[in-house]
Design a protein around this motif. Sequence first.
Motif, PDB file in Angstrom:
ATOM      1  N   LEU A 530       0.856  -1.277   0.186  1.00 51.57           N
ATOM      2  CA  LEU A 530      -0.092   0.028  -0.191  1.00 51.57           C
ATOM      3  C   LEU A 530       0.824   1.442  -0.115  1.00 51.57           C
ATOM      4  CD1 LEU A 530      -2.892  -1.187   2.123  1.00 51.57           C
ATOM      5  CD2 LEU A 530      -2.633  -1.145   0.039  1.00 51.57           C
ATOM      6  N   LEU A 531       1.969   1.242   0.456  1.00 55.38           N
ATOM      7  CA  LEU A 531       3.013   2.560   0.491  1.00 55.38           C
ATOM      8  C   LEU A 531       3.601   2.404  -0.615  1.00 55.38           C
ATOM      9  CD1 LEU A 531       4.345   4.887   1.555  1.00 55.38           C
ATOM     10  CD2 LEU A 531       6.415   3.462   2.841  1.00 55.38           C
ATOM     11  N   TYR A 532       3.843   1.252  -1.417  1.00 61.08           N
ATOM     12  CA  TYR A 532       4.315   1.314  -2.666  1.00 61.08           C
ATOM     13  C   TYR A 532       3.577   1.843  -3.812  1.00 61.08           C
ATOM     14  CZ  TYR A 532       7.102  -0.707  -6.926  1.00 61.08           C
ATOM     15  OH  TYR A 532       7.583  -0.843  -7.936  1.00 61.08           O
ATOM     16  N   GLY A 533       2.207   1.599  -3.504  1.00 59.92           N
ATOM     17  CA  GLY A 533       1.289   2.117  -4.600  1.00 59.92           C
ATOM     18  C   GLY A 533       1.208   3.683  -4.484  1.00 59.92           C
ATOM     19  N   LYS A 534       1.681   4.133  -3.474  1.00 58.44           N
ATOM     20  CA  LYS A 534       1.693   5.818  -3.539  1.00 58.44           C
ATOM     21  C   LYS A 534       2.913   6.572  -3.903  1.00 58.44           C
ATOM     22  CE  LYS A 534      -2.352   6.147  -1.194  1.00 58.44           C
ATOM     23  NZ  LYS A 534      -3.317   6.897  -1.815  1.00 58.44           N
ATOM     24  N   LEU A 535       3.965   5.812  -4.204  1.00 59.99           N
ATOM     25  CA  LEU A 535       5.273   6.451  -4.680  1.00 59.99           C
ATOM     26  C   LEU A 535       4.992   7.056  -6.133  1.00 59.99           C
ATOM     27  CD1 LEU A 535       7.848   3.659  -3.966  1.00 59.99           C
ATOM     28  CD2 LEU A 535       6.855   5.505  -2.504  1.00 59.99           C
ATOM     29  N   GLY A 536       3.854   6.831  -6.912  1.00 59.87           N
ATOM     30  CA  GLY A 536       3.848   7.501  -7.979  1.00 59.87           C
ATOM     31  C   GLY A 536       3.186   8.956  -7.594  1.00 59.87           C
ATOM     32  N   THR A 537       2.422   9.038  -6.795  1.00 62.97           N
ATOM     33  CA  THR A 537       2.071  10.264  -6.011  1.00 62.97           C
ATOM     34  C   THR A 537       3.011  11.105  -5.564  1.00 62.97           C
ATOM     35  OG1 THR A 537      -0.514   9.389  -5.554  1.00 62.97           O
ATOM     36  CG2 THR A 537       0.401  11.390  -4.472  1.00 62.97           C
TER      37      THR A 537
END
Length: 548
Positions: A530-537
Motif C-alpha cells: 500500500l505504501l509502494y502504490g503511493k510512490l507515483g503520487t
Amino acid sequence: MRASLASSIAVTCAAVLALPVSSAAPAAAEVLVQPPAASALPPAPDLPGSTQSLPLGPLGPSSRAGGSGEQGLPRRDVKPFSLVGVVWDDPRAPLHGTVQVRTRATGTDTWSEWQDVETHNDEHGADPDSAEGTSRALRGSTAPLWVGDSDGVEIRVRAEAGGTGGAPPLPAGLRLELVDPGEGPETQTDTEPVLETEPGTDTGTDTGTEVEQVAEAAPPQTRTAPAPAAPAGATAAVAPADATSAAVAPEAPLPPAPTPAATVPAATLAAPSASGALTAPPLSGLLAGLGAINAQLTPYAAPWLPALSKEATEAIASYLPPFLPRTPASGAEAQEPAKTPVQAAAPYIGPRPAIVTRKGWGADESIREKTFVYTNTIKAAFVHHSATGNNYTCAQAPSVLRSIYRYHVLSSGWRDFGYNFAIDKCGNIYEGRAGGVDKPVLGAHTLGFNTSTMGIAVLGTFSTTAPPAASVTAVARLTAWKLGLHGINPKGSVTLTSGGGNLYAKGTKVKFNAIAGHRDGFATDCPGSLLYGKLGTARTSAASYQGR
C-alpha cells in the motif's frame, strides 16, 4: 586583496554550512576531513537506554539449539522494554521460519495476542563488499517490532515445514533483544511541534541496551553503551534529575518547532547567469546575504533544522561546496562520477522541509562509529517501511527511533542507524544516519544499492494498512529537496550499479525510478504494497515542489 578577502569569506561560509547538523564526535581523517570547528564541540551527553539480551532455548523435545524444531522462552517477567527483535550469530544464515511474541503491558496483567516479527531483514543492510557489510560485529537479525511499554514477554521461533529433506535448521545463537529507549532529551515546550495531528493509529515506545552472551541458565545481563569519561571529581553519570522510570513516565513531547519558512531575498545571495544557473554574487551581495542566512539557520546541533522557502533553499545551495575528500565505501562507488558545483547550483530544488535532528530525537552518539562514510552523489531515493508496526503515537516516534537505533547498532552490529531519514505517521521528518542531512551519507538500507542513494523509512507496516497522507507528502517534500540538491528530477529515472543481491548480480546496471521502493532493488515486500502504490503520487508531488 578584494578577491582574496571574498575567497576567504566564501570558504569560511561554505565550511560552516557544510557541517553535519548533529554530529557529536569528530570524524576520523581517513574517512572524512572534518572542518576544524567540529572538533571543538563538546561531547554528547550520556543518554539512558538499555537492552536485555536473552538466549532462547528448546520449547519441545524435538528441538535443539541451532537445529530444527522450535525455540523460545515461556512467559516471564523482565525489566521494562518497548521494542523486540531476535538476533543470531551468523549474519549470512537465513532464518527459515516464523517468530512470534506476546508481551504484557507494564503494571498490568494484560497480555497481547501473538504478534508476528518480520524475519526477512537481511535485505536491509550494508552492501556485501563494504567495510560495514563485512564487519565481524554483524549478526543476523529480524526486523524490530515496537510493542509499547511492557514488562513481560513470551516468544516462540518455529522452523518452517520442510519438504522431503525435512525442516531447515534454525540459525545458531538465537537471542531475544528487549530494547528500552530510555527518556528523551530535555526539550522546551513553549512552541508547538511541526505536525501534531494523529492519523488515527498508535504505536508504542521502545527501549534498548545490549547484553553479553550468557549461559542459558544464567539470568539476563544488561549491556549499555560506554559513556564518555566523567571529569575529575564528578560522580557517575545518572539519568536527568527530572527523569523517572521508563515504565511510568509519560512520553516526552517533541522538540520545539522551528520558526516559519525563511524568506531570504535571493537577489542578495545569488544571481542567475545567462544559462539560468545560480552563480556566486559579488562580495557586497555575499556580505549582505550572510546576515540573512545566519539569522535563519538553526544553531549547530539544535533539535530542529527549520524549514526554508524555495527561494532561500536555492540561494543557500549555491554556497554549498563540493563534498570533502572521502574514502570510497566500495568498488562500485569509485566508478560513480564526482559531484560538481554546477549540480549543486541546479535551479530545480524543492524547499527544504523542517527536519528533527539526531539531537532532537535523542540519539546517543557514543554508541555509533565515530567516522562518517559518504558516497559520491545521490541519484535516487529508496522508500521503505520500518516494519515495526503501527501502534505508536507521533509523540512516541522519537522513542521508536531511539529503539531502532540501538537495535541496529548494539544488537545487529551496524555502524549507525541504517536509514538516512525517517518519517512518522504525522509527516514529521527525522535525520537518520549521522554525517549531515545535506551530505551524501552512505546508509545501510537497500542491500546492493546503497551507493549513490538515500534510504527513507516510513515508521510503520504498510502491507495491509494504508500509509497516512501526511507521510506520503513528507516523502515528496524530502525528496524534492534532497534529490534537487543533486540535480535529480523526481519523475525521472536513473541507472545504478548493483553491489550484489537476490534480484541483480553484482555489477549489473539497473534502471530505477528516481523515487523507488525497496522491492525494486531486492525481492522483498518492503515498503509494503500500500505504501509502494503511493510512490507515483510522491514522484509527481516532489517534481511540483521543485517547480517542474
